[in-house]
Write a protein that holds these residues in place. Structure first.
Motif: not given
Length: 254
Positions: A72-74, A105-109, A135-136
């Protein structure tokens, strides 16, 4: 360092997974390379040696991928520190730009960290990779990237590949209104690049243009494995000059 080639209507970016792939990309007529490692993981940061060699020896634009690991990207604080250190090195080496991407964590930038990256890289431009597709909300995410100052976003339109996501990509191109470059990537090849270009209206395209290369090793210890159990230790993937040339030819014909 040579100036980028701006005379062509379209830009071809090759995702080069090694020095050899970068050389092949340049020979084939690519305008830019995204230099990376570990394509099987979606790409990770290449070595300092690879970055240095490409910048010093190639005429094509060199944009290293800055991604500390697969998945992932976190990223943790320690991983983010390595990202900033890698960017500092690329800046010192005179890279044309860098490619990266971070999410919350919520998929936002991850706006806070992305702003720090833009600041740290300046005046070197920064592109956002396919973390965008994870992204969300693509519409909202695109506006965020524009506000932050990213110059380009690599995307498949949120789909499995750019051909499947061509209609979504077309919408993103319209939304961007030339405020940021939308670059279709994932699954772009000689069989579909023309149609993707026509459907999306995009002017820049990303692909590995790779082929499998057989090892020249004569002695082979088949009992030992360097990678996974099913890995073929005596072949590897590398950018194919002929494929790059054909992609370049197809784009020039549009």
């Amino acid at each position: 360092m040579a100036a980028p080639r701006n005379s062509d209507k379209f830009t071809l970016e090759i995702c080069a997974n090694s020095v050899a792939s970068a050389i092949a990309a340049e020979k084939g007529g690519a305008h830019r390379i995204e230099l990376c490692a570990n394509l099987t993981e979606g790409g990770t940061t290449p070595s300092y040696g690879q970055i240095k060699w490409c910048v010093e020896n190639l005429q094509v634009e060199v944009w290293p991928l800055i991604r500390p690991r697969g998945g992932d990207f976190l990223y943790s604080d320690a991983e983010f520190e390595t990202i900033l250190e890698d960017i500092s090195f690329c800046k010192k080496m005179g890279c044309h730009g860098i490619v990266t991407g971070l999410l919350n964590t919520d998929g936002s930038i991850d706006e806070e960290r992305c702003a720090k990256i833009i600041e740290a890289a300046s005046p070197m431009p920064v592109a956002f990779h396919r973390a965008f597709d994870m992204s969300n909300d693509l519409i909202k995410s695109l506006e965020t990237l524009i506000d932050l100052g990213f110059v380009r976003v690599l995307t498949s339109g949120g789909k499995e590949n750019a051909f499947v996501g061509a209609n979504e990509l077309a919408k993103l191109v319209l939304q961007a209104k030339e405020r940021i470059e939308i670059m279709p990537g994932a699954g772009v090849n000689t069989g579909n690049i023309t149609e993707i270009a026509k459907i999306t209206g995009a002017k820049s395209f990303h692909t590995t243009a790779k082929s499998v290369v057989a090892s020249k090793m004569q002695f082979r210890n088949e009992a030992s494995k360097m990678g996974s159990e099913n890995a073929d230790e005596f072949s590897y993937e590398e950018t194919d000059v002929a494929k790059v040339m054909e992609l370049s030819r197809l784009l020039k014909g549009l």
